[in-house]
Scaffold this active site. Structure first.
Site, PDB file in Angstrom:
ATOM      1  N   GLY A  63       0.765  -1.239   0.000  1.00 16.87           N
ATOM      2  CA  GLY A  63       0.000   0.000   0.000  1.00 16.87           C
ATOM      3  C   GLY A  63       0.791   1.281   0.000  1.00 16.87           C
ATOM      4  CD1 TRP A  65       4.680   3.151  -4.638  1.00 20.22           C
ATOM      5  CD2 TRP A  65       3.947   3.337  -6.736  1.00 20.22           C
ATOM      6  NE1 TRP A  65       5.778   3.211  -5.456  1.00 20.22           N
ATOM      7  CE2 TRP A  65       5.365   3.320  -6.742  1.00 20.22           C
ATOM      8  CE3 TRP A  65       3.270   3.436  -7.943  1.00 20.22           C
ATOM      9  CZ2 TRP A  65       6.108   3.419  -7.919  1.00 20.22           C
ATOM     10  CZ3 TRP A  65       4.010   3.530  -9.127  1.00 20.22           C
ATOM     11  CH2 TRP A  65       5.408   3.523  -9.111  1.00 20.22           C
ATOM     12  CG  ASP A  83      -0.698  -6.768  -4.966  1.00 20.92           C
ATOM     13  OD1 ASP A  83       0.199  -5.936  -5.181  1.00 20.92           O
ATOM     14  OD2 ASP A  83      -0.467  -7.986  -4.819  1.00 20.92           O
ATOM     15  CG  ASP A  99      -3.135 -13.540 -11.109  1.00 25.69           C
ATOM     16  OD1 ASP A  99      -2.668 -12.554 -11.717  1.00 25.69           O
ATOM     17  OD2 ASP A  99      -2.637 -14.672 -11.178  1.00 25.69           O
ATOM     18  CG  ASP A 124       6.245  -0.439  -7.477  1.00 26.09           C
ATOM     19  OD1 ASP A 124       7.186  -0.244  -8.260  1.00 26.09           O
ATOM     20  OD2 ASP A 124       6.421  -0.601  -6.249  1.00 26.09           O
ATOM     21  CE  LYS A 164       8.732  -2.861  -9.561  1.00 27.57           C
ATOM     22  NZ  LYS A 164       8.897  -3.137  -8.120  1.00 27.57           N
TER      23      LYS A 164
END
Length: 209
Positions: A63, A65, A83, A99, A124, A164
């Site tokens: 958490g 971000w 997530d 997922d 990320d 990322k």
């Protein structure tokens, strides 16, 4: 020979000390992970999130971000996070556990986004690393491709994307795809990113598709 050993040892110590600094600072500020500082650095340079914006945060747990994003978006903003791992609630964040690679989870996420387009997509995400580049890099590239696909589905015109990416096979092709979709694309390596990591962040603004 002894000089080289001292240098290697010093480098390891510096890296550990560097990491400890951000971990301790995160704890002191009540942030859930040191990754929060990466988004703060991107925000300082690129002003991605403004009050009232709607933000999608992919790979959100634990958490860090989302904490930064919800503070920047403010009371009139909206943060939708996803997530595969569980995440403790954050006030102002709509969290979906699942997922992201599964169609049903993607559909549930799109339902939460609704008919309105979003202003920023953050990712990320990273795969569980096996230590084999031949395995890890394709997995990592698959995730960032999914994140770009999400942009194509939900991002408003002139919207922004921060993702990322691990440098390696597929990176150049991915960079080309991002540049085709956005007016401006910058490569960032935040100070809070581990120096030994191949990770960089692509910050793309001015969504044009």
């Amino acid at each position: 020979m002894s000089g080289k050993k001292r240098t290697a040892s010093s480098n390891r110590w510096m890296l550990e000390h560097f990491d400890d600094h951000y971990v301790k600072l995160a704890q002191k500020r009540g942030l859930r992970s040191r990754a929060a500082f990466k988004l703060e650095e991107l925000q300082q340079k690129d002003q991605l999130i403004r009050p009232g914006m709607t933000v999608v945060d992919l790979g959100a747990a634990p958490g860090g971000w989302s904490q930064v994003a919800v503070k920047l978006a403010g009371d009139k903003g909206k943060v939708i996070a996803c997530d595969i791992l569980p995440m403790d609630p954050i006030v102002g964040v709509d969290f979906l556990q699942g997922d992201f690679r599964e169609e049903k989870v993607l559909e549930a996420l799109l339902t939460r986004v609704g008919a309105d387009k979003v202003d920023v997509v953050l990712s990320d995400m990273a795969p569980n690393m096996s230590g084999s580049d031949g395995v890890d890099q394709p997995r990592a590239m698959y995730l960032v491709e999914l994140a770009l696909d999400m942009c194509h589905q939900v991002l408003a015109p002139n919207g922004s994307f921060a993702v990322k990416v691990f440098q390696g096979e597929g990176f150049d092709e991915y960079m080309k795809a991002v540049k085709e979709a956005f007016k401006v694309v910058k490569t960032r390596k935040p100070d809070s990113s581990r120096a030994r990591s191949r990770e960089v962040y692509l910050v793309a603004t001015g969504y044009k598709l």
